[in-house]
Write a protein that holds these residues in place. Structure first.
Motif, PDB file in Angstrom:
ATOM      1  N   ILE A  73       0.873  -1.169   0.000  1.00  0.00           N
ATOM      2  CA  ILE A  73       0.000   0.000   0.000  1.00  0.00           C
ATOM      3  C   ILE A  73       0.910   1.218   0.000  1.00  0.00           C
ATOM      4  O   ILE A  73       1.721   1.393   0.918  1.00  0.00           O
ATOM      5  CB  ILE A  73      -0.925   0.032   1.221  1.00  0.00           C
ATOM      6  N   GLU A  74       0.794   2.038  -1.028  1.00  0.00           N
ATOM      7  CA  GLU A  74       1.693   3.180  -1.168  1.00  0.00           C
ATOM      8  C   GLU A  74       0.924   4.487  -1.086  1.00  0.00           C
ATOM      9  O   GLU A  74      -0.144   4.637  -1.686  1.00  0.00           O
ATOM     10  CB  GLU A  74       2.439   3.105  -2.500  1.00  0.00           C
ATOM     11  N   LEU A  75       1.460   5.419  -0.298  1.00  0.00           N
ATOM     12  CA  LEU A  75       0.877   6.754  -0.209  1.00  0.00           C
ATOM     13  C   LEU A  75       1.416   7.593  -1.353  1.00  0.00           C
ATOM     14  O   LEU A  75       2.604   7.904  -1.402  1.00  0.00           O
ATOM     15  CB  LEU A  75       1.223   7.393   1.138  1.00  0.00           C
ATOM     16  N   ASP A  76       0.541   7.963  -2.280  1.00  0.00           N
ATOM     17  CA  ASP A  76       0.948   8.734  -3.444  1.00  0.00           C
ATOM     18  C   ASP A  76       0.848  10.242  -3.208  1.00  0.00           C
ATOM     19  O   ASP A  76       1.591  11.015  -3.797  1.00  0.00           O
ATOM     20  CB  ASP A  76       0.106   8.359  -4.668  1.00  0.00           C
ATOM     21  N   ILE A 114      -7.489  14.501   2.096  1.00  0.00           N
ATOM     22  CA  ILE A 114      -7.653  13.820   0.815  1.00  0.00           C
ATOM     23  C   ILE A 114      -6.364  13.056   0.575  1.00  0.00           C
ATOM     24  O   ILE A 114      -5.287  13.649   0.513  1.00  0.00           O
ATOM     25  CB  ILE A 114      -7.919  14.814  -0.331  1.00  0.00           C
ATOM     26  N   GLU A 115      -6.468  11.728   0.467  1.00  0.00           N
ATOM     27  CA  GLU A 115      -5.290  10.889   0.314  1.00  0.00           C
ATOM     28  C   GLU A 115      -5.404  10.028  -0.945  1.00  0.00           C
ATOM     29  O   GLU A 115      -6.470   9.498  -1.251  1.00  0.00           O
ATOM     30  CB  GLU A 115      -5.105   9.981   1.537  1.00  0.00           C
ATOM     31  N   SER A 116      -4.306   9.908  -1.640  1.00  0.00           N
ATOM     32  CA  SER A 116      -4.228   9.048  -2.810  1.00  0.00           C
ATOM     33  C   SER A 116      -3.346   7.854  -2.464  1.00  0.00           C
ATOM     34  O   SER A 116      -2.216   8.021  -2.003  1.00  0.00           O
ATOM     35  CB  SER A 116      -3.652   9.811  -4.005  1.00  0.00           C
ATOM     36  N   LEU A 117      -3.873   6.644  -2.686  1.00  0.00           N
ATOM     37  CA  LEU A 117      -3.164   5.412  -2.359  1.00  0.00           C
ATOM     38  C   LEU A 117      -3.115   4.497  -3.574  1.00  0.00           C
ATOM     39  O   LEU A 117      -4.050   4.455  -4.373  1.00  0.00           O
ATOM     40  CB  LEU A 117      -3.859   4.660  -1.218  1.00  0.00           C
ATOM     41  N   THR A 118      -2.029   3.753  -3.710  1.00  0.00           N
ATOM     42  CA  THR A 118      -1.955   2.661  -4.677  1.00  0.00           C
ATOM     43  C   THR A 118      -1.931   1.359  -3.893  1.00  0.00           C
ATOM     44  O   THR A 118      -1.005   1.116  -3.108  1.00  0.00           O
ATOM     45  CB  THR A 118      -0.695   2.761  -5.554  1.00  0.00           C
ATOM     46  N   ARG A 151      -5.080  -1.086  -7.615  1.00  0.00           N
ATOM     47  CA  ARG A 151      -6.048   0.003  -7.731  1.00  0.00           C
ATOM     48  C   ARG A 151      -5.478   1.269  -7.122  1.00  0.00           C
ATOM     49  O   ARG A 151      -4.848   1.240  -6.074  1.00  0.00           O
ATOM     50  CB  ARG A 151      -7.366  -0.359  -7.033  1.00  0.00           C
ATOM     51  N   ARG A 152      -5.732   2.390  -7.787  1.00  0.00           N
ATOM     52  CA  ARG A 152      -5.406   3.701  -7.230  1.00  0.00           C
ATOM     53  C   ARG A 152      -6.671   4.285  -6.648  1.00  0.00           C
ATOM     54  O   ARG A 152      -7.703   4.373  -7.318  1.00  0.00           O
ATOM     55  CB  ARG A 152      -4.826   4.618  -8.295  1.00  0.00           C
ATOM     56  N   LEU A 153      -6.602   4.681  -5.381  1.00  0.00           N
ATOM     57  CA  LEU A 153      -7.756   5.183  -4.666  1.00  0.00           C
ATOM     58  C   LEU A 153      -7.525   6.634  -4.257  1.00  0.00           C
ATOM     59  O   LEU A 153      -6.416   7.008  -3.877  1.00  0.00           O
ATOM     60  CB  LEU A 153      -8.015   4.376  -3.389  1.00  0.00           C
ATOM     61  N   THR A 154      -8.574   7.418  -4.340  1.00  0.00           N
ATOM     62  CA  THR A 154      -8.574   8.722  -3.704  1.00  0.00           C
ATOM     63  C   THR A 154      -9.658   8.673  -2.646  1.00  0.00           C
ATOM     64  O   THR A 154     -10.817   8.378  -2.945  1.00  0.00           O
ATOM     65  CB  THR A 154      -8.864   9.849  -4.704  1.00  0.00           C
ATOM     66  N   ASN A 156       9.934  11.147  -0.452  1.00  0.00           N
ATOM     67  CA  ASN A 156       9.955  10.677  -1.839  1.00  0.00           C
ATOM     68  C   ASN A 156       9.114   9.416  -2.039  1.00  0.00           C
ATOM     69  O   ASN A 156       8.550   9.208  -3.112  1.00  0.00           O
ATOM     70  CB  ASN A 156      11.393  10.387  -2.273  1.00  0.00           C
ATOM     71  N   ARG A 157       9.041   8.584  -0.995  1.00  0.00           N
ATOM     72  CA  ARG A 157       8.270   7.345  -1.119  1.00  0.00           C
ATOM     73  C   ARG A 157       7.880   6.844   0.269  1.00  0.00           C
ATOM     74  O   ARG A 157       8.710   6.806   1.175  1.00  0.00           O
ATOM     75  CB  ARG A 157       9.082   6.269  -1.855  1.00  0.00           C
ATOM     76  N   ILE A 158       6.605   6.475   0.423  1.00  0.00           N
ATOM     77  CA  ILE A 158       6.119   5.859   1.659  1.00  0.00           C
ATOM     78  C   ILE A 158       5.260   4.667   1.262  1.00  0.00           C
ATOM     79  O   ILE A 158       4.198   4.833   0.657  1.00  0.00           O
ATOM     80  CB  ILE A 158       5.292   6.846   2.509  1.00  0.00           C
ATOM     81  N   VAL A 159       5.706   3.469   1.575  1.00  0.00           N
ATOM     82  CA  VAL A 159       4.974   2.262   1.196  1.00  0.00           C
ATOM     83  C   VAL A 159       4.943   1.305   2.377  1.00  0.00           C
ATOM     84  O   VAL A 159       5.930   1.140   3.099  1.00  0.00           O
ATOM     85  CB  VAL A 159       5.610   1.591  -0.051  1.00  0.00           C
TER      86      VAL A 159
END
Length: 216
Positions: free
Chosen positions: A14-17, A28-32, A69-72, A94-97
């Motif tokens: 699960i990645e925080l985009d 508002i968060e976007s996740l992959t 899936r990409r979620l907002t 730069n990246r949080i997964v």
């Protein structure tokens, strides 16, 4: 992210985009989200309090067959924990997964002193962390949103190239020292060693072309 990980079966990562603060504790968060099996997103959302689905779309996954899936989402929570620790020390996330119950975080800091203050805060808040690597760079990179890299690679590489890269990675072909020989990798893919070499070189060339552009 942790709540999604708790309620989702067969999750790979699960990645925080991205994340934007709205007001009154709402983000508002976007996740992959990547899983080895399909999942009912509506059912997942109902299990997590304070979360509403804003938008979602499926990402093509090539030969792996994973569900990505990409979620907002709208999430009512205090400052996202890991992100808050990073930003308070003026570091660029730069990246949080989240993967296998562990947060893998890549950040850029301006100086060694900034890193030490961030490390101290992580130590105090989490009780400890593992520093995997450190590099001195000129370009700090973009904040978050590296989840799009997977989408770009999947849409730009052919299935056979993706398959050989994925199998080679999973079997430890790129480890140092290698955990599997080229012949064993070719046998696993049911192709000749010469075909394996050709597909690997083609895939690697295409990856580099995405970074540096086509050769003149």
């Amino acid at each position: 992210m942790e709540k999604f990980d708790t309620h989702l079966n067969d999750v790979r990562s699960i990645e925080l985009d991205n994340a934007f603060y709205v007001e009154d504790g709402t983000w508002i968060e976007s996740l992959t989200v990547s899983s080895t099996s399909d999942f009912d997103l509506d059912d997942l959302i109902t299990k997590i309090s304070g979360v509403q689905l804003y938008y979602t779309r499926d990402i093509p996954t090539g030969p792996s067959g994973d569900t990505v899936r990409r979620l907002t989402i709208l999430a009512n929570e205090s400052y996202p924990f890991i992100l808050g620790l990073i930003l308070r020390r003026e570091a660029i996330p730069n990246r949080i997964v989240l993967q296998d119950g562990t947060f893998d975080v890549v950040v850029t800091v301006r100086t060694w002193e900034h890193f030490r203050s961030l490390a101290d805060e992580l130590q105090d808040a989490l009780g400890g962390f593992d520093l995997k690597s450190m590099n001195e760079i000129d370009n700090p990179g973009e904040p978050l949103d590296s989840g799009r890299l997977t989408e770009v690679l999947i849409t730009k590489l052919a299935d056979k190239q993706l398959s050989v890269l994925e199998t080679a990675y999973n079997m430890g072909y790129f480890e140092v020292p290698r955990e599997v020989s080229a012949q064993n990798l070719a046998d696993e893919l049911d192709i000749s060693q010469s075909t394996l070499s050709e597909r690997l070189r083609t895939a690697e060339r295409n990856l580099l072309e995405l970074i540096y552009g086509p050769r003149e």
